[in-house]
Enzyme design. Structure first.
Site, mmCIF file in Angstrom:
data_model
loop_
_atom_site.group_PDB
_atom_site.id
_atom_site.type_symbol
_atom_site.label_atom_id
_atom_site.label_comp_id
_atom_site.label_asym_id
_atom_site.label_seq_id
_atom_site.Cartn_x
_atom_site.Cartn_y
_atom_site.Cartn_z
ATOM 1 N N ILE A 155 -5.442 5.231 -7.465
ATOM 2 C CA ILE A 155 -5.500 3.929 -6.811
ATOM 3 C C ILE A 155 -5.610 4.273 -5.325
ATOM 4 O O ILE A 155 -4.646 4.718 -4.717
ATOM 5 C CB ILE A 155 -4.263 3.060 -7.106
ATOM 6 C CG1 ILE A 155 -4.160 2.759 -8.602
ATOM 7 C CG2 ILE A 155 -4.315 1.759 -6.300
ATOM 8 C CD1 ILE A 155 -2.911 1.989 -9.013
ATOM 9 N N PRO A 156 -6.796 4.110 -4.747
ATOM 10 C CA PRO A 156 -7.123 4.762 -3.463
ATOM 11 C C PRO A 156 -6.530 4.108 -2.212
ATOM 12 O O PRO A 156 -7.253 3.606 -1.350
ATOM 13 C CB PRO A 156 -8.653 4.709 -3.455
ATOM 14 C CG PRO A 156 -8.971 3.462 -4.216
ATOM 15 C CD PRO A 156 -7.928 3.378 -5.302
ATOM 16 N N CYS A 157 -5.234 4.183 -2.071
ATOM 17 C CA CYS A 157 -4.581 3.637 -0.884
ATOM 18 C C CYS A 157 -4.969 4.409 0.376
ATOM 19 O O CYS A 157 -4.836 3.894 1.486
ATOM 20 C CB CYS A 157 -3.069 3.591 -1.068
ATOM 21 S SG CYS A 157 -2.318 5.151 -1.551
ATOM 22 N N HIS A 158 -5.485 5.627 0.215
ATOM 23 C CA HIS A 158 -5.922 6.413 1.382
ATOM 24 C C HIS A 158 -7.138 5.791 2.064
ATOM 25 O O HIS A 158 -7.419 6.116 3.211
ATOM 26 C CB HIS A 158 -6.235 7.857 0.970
ATOM 27 C CG HIS A 158 -7.323 7.987 -0.042
ATOM 28 N ND1 HIS A 158 -7.100 7.824 -1.405
ATOM 29 C CD2 HIS A 158 -8.648 8.247 0.092
ATOM 30 C CE1 HIS A 158 -8.234 7.996 -2.049
ATOM 31 N NE2 HIS A 158 -9.193 8.243 -1.164
ATOM 32 N N ASN B 173 0.839 -1.194 0.000
ATOM 33 C CA ASN B 173 0.000 0.000 0.000
ATOM 34 C C ASN B 173 0.879 1.252 0.000
ATOM 35 O O ASN B 173 0.624 2.197 -0.749
ATOM 36 C CB ASN B 173 -0.907 -0.031 1.231
ATOM 37 C CG ASN B 173 -2.097 0.871 1.124
ATOM 38 O OD1 ASN B 173 -2.824 0.820 0.147
ATOM 39 N ND2 ASN B 173 -2.307 1.676 2.151
#
Length: 159
Positions: free
Chosen positions: A125-128, A116
């Protein structure tokens, strides 16, 4: 090729490779010695579309990005990043939940966290959207303040 755009989380450098988005970088940008992003080109079609979609996302009018992506990473990292894209707008998942979705046990949470943190295309790419098992905000390559802003935008429509 690359371009830069302003955002509520600071300037972002967008890097294109072979007709696809390869990186979204937070300022301050990577140090000398990092891969060279090439020449600046504010007219490259993928970069123009990325700027447009990011602006719509930050304005609250876009929930799903539709861009060609080319993140570089190991097979495991690619699997994690693909799984991140299934976490819906305004939703969160723990590292353990991501590991289980990949068919692994909670013991793989640390490996998921490392992958991540190496996501080269944050926001898109929504790593948050990945949080600690107890619901707390944990590590974010762009800093916890940016993570909080992104989650606030998605969950409350606020910056």
């Amino acid at each position: 090729m690359w371009t830069e755009t302003d955002s509520p989380i600071g300037p972002l450098r967008l890097v294109e490779r072979d007709g696809a988005l390869a990186a979204v970088e937070f300022a301050p940008y990577p140090e000398p010695g990092a891969p060279d992003p090439g020449e600046r080109d504010d007219t490259q079609p993928v970069l123009v579309e990325t700027v447009r979609q990011l602006a719509a996302y930050f304005d609250g009018g876009l929930r799903d990005f539709d861009l060609p992506l080319a993140p570089r990473g190991s097979d495991f990292q690619q699997r994690v990043w693909a799984q991140l894209r299934t976490i819906g707008y305004g939703e969160t998942a723990s590292y353990g939940e991501v590991a289980r979705a990949l068919g692994m046990t909670n013991a793989a949470s640390r490996a998921v966290g490392l992958a991540n943190g190496r996501n080269p295309i944050p926001v898109v790419i929504p790593c948050h959207r990945v949080i600690g098992a107890n619901g707390t905000l944990t590590g974010y390559a762009g800093g916890l303040e940016r993570k909080q802003v992104l989650l606030g935008l998605e969950q409350d429509g606020l910056f």
